[in-house]
Design an enzyme around this catalytic site. Structure first.
Site, short mmCIF file in Angstrom:
data_model
loop_
_atom_site.label_atom_id
_atom_site.label_comp_id
_atom_site.label_asym_id
_atom_site.label_seq_id
_atom_site.Cartn_x
_atom_site.Cartn_y
_atom_site.Cartn_z
N CYS A 79 0.79 -1.23 0.00
CA CYS A 79 0.00 0.00 0.00
C CYS A 79 0.83 1.28 0.00
O CYS A 79 0.52 2.22 -0.74
CB CYS A 79 -1.00 0.00 1.15
SG CYS A 79 -0.28 0.13 2.81
N HIS A 116 -2.68 0.93 7.19
CA HIS A 116 -2.95 0.99 5.75
C HIS A 116 -2.98 2.43 5.27
O HIS A 116 -3.58 3.30 5.91
CB HIS A 116 -4.28 0.30 5.42
CG HIS A 116 -4.63 0.38 3.97
ND1 HIS A 116 -3.84 -0.17 2.99
CD2 HIS A 116 -5.68 0.96 3.32
CE1 HIS A 116 -4.39 0.06 1.80
NE2 HIS A 116 -5.50 0.74 1.99
N ASP A 131 -7.90 4.41 -3.71
CA ASP A 131 -6.94 3.55 -3.03
C ASP A 131 -6.54 2.43 -3.99
O ASP A 131 -7.34 1.54 -4.28
CB ASP A 131 -7.59 2.98 -1.76
CG ASP A 131 -6.69 2.03 -1.00
OD1 ASP A 131 -5.51 1.86 -1.39
OD2 ASP A 131 -7.16 1.45 -0.01
#
Length: 284
Positions: A79, A116, A131
């Site tokens: 991420c 995250h 995202d």
């Protein structure tokens, strides 16, 4: 204080190389349609992976390293790598970008730390969640930050819910058995320096889910593929699933064919050795 967006380093990004890497061709103005196209192309082109982590290597988050790895070497990332590269591209294109942090749930209500990284983009006064770094269950397109919204993206359905007791948001995903929470997030702005701290924990701590086993994922409109450890799973929108174990020596070929990840010969050899060692560790 830095100017809005400047923390993402968009001016240092090789934008043409990035857009070529994700196969983006089209209008570059900072519009919602451009954002949708960028998100979709990035998610399809650059897979989620933690190869460097399982090989015990550092995961630098400076933009130059990210461009070399994800753009020029045709690798993937997790991420922090994915969304920092994506944020630089959005910044370069003129979008108003903010970083956010989330607590991963994956259907589990236990309180977990913020680990995250995700992004928020404001367009014409409205906020959108975008995202590209959550992996197999991740969004395929931006989602308006509105309580109760549901959106079909390819063959998959997502929703956002505002939790009144905690004043946080939950991103939800409809599975074969109903809704499940993917992660919960607030609107406190996060910066690359915050992600550097989170990244250190995720890439080095023994309790991190990414340190001990290979995790490679790719979300597509009609297929979600995941290689967790040695198990390759392909799931389609009707929830039919194919599962098979991948012998260690086949791992580099599977990464190339199923996930579009190109490994150098030394990296491929090191990963095969890691998979063999983990297989030996599972033996009774």
């Amino acid at each position: 204080m830095p100017e809005p967006g400047s923390v993402w380093g968009g001016s240092r990004l090789d934008l043409d190389a990035y857009l070529a890497r994700i196969g983006f061709q089209g209008d570059r103005r900072p519009t919602l349609e451009t954002l949708r196209h960028l998100h979709a192309r990035h998610s399809a082109a650059i897979a989620f992976e933690n190869v460097d982590v399982v090989l015990g290597r550092p995961v630098p988050l400076d933009l130059e390293t990210l461009q070399t790895k994800l753009v020029h070497r045709h690798r993937g990332g997790y991420c922090y790598e994915q969304n920092l590269l994506y944020a630089a591209a959005l910044d370069r294109l003129g979008f108003q970008v903010s970083g956010l942090g989330a607590r991963v749930r994956m259907g589990d209500d236990r309180l977990r730390p913020v680990t995250h990284a995700l992004l928020k983009v404001e367009i014409d006064g409205e906020d959108f969640l975008t995202d590209v770094g959550f992996g197999g269950s991740g969004l395929l397109e931006p989602l308006p930050l509105r309580d109760g919204i549901e959106a079909r993206q390819g063959g998959w359905t997502f929703a956002l819910a505002r939790e009144k007791d905690t004043r946080t948001w939950a991103l939800r995903f409809r599975t074969a058995t109903g809704w499940t929470d993917l992660y919960a997030f607030g609107t406190e702005q996060r910066y690359p320096v915050d992600y550097t701290v989170f990244n250190h924990y995720i890439s080095t701590h023994p309790r991190s889910p990414f340190v001990r086993r290979l995790v490679v994922q790719r979300p597509l409109p009609g297929l979600r593929a995941a290689l967790i450890g040695r198990q390759l799973t392909r799931t389609r929108p009707d929830w039919t699933t194919e599962v098979r174990d991948i012998p260690p020596q086949e791992t580099p070929d599977v990464l190339a064919s199923a996930f579009g990840i190109t490994l150098s010969a030394p990296d491929a050899a090191a990963l095969v050795a890691f998979q063999r060692d983990s297989l030996a560790g599972d033996a009774p």
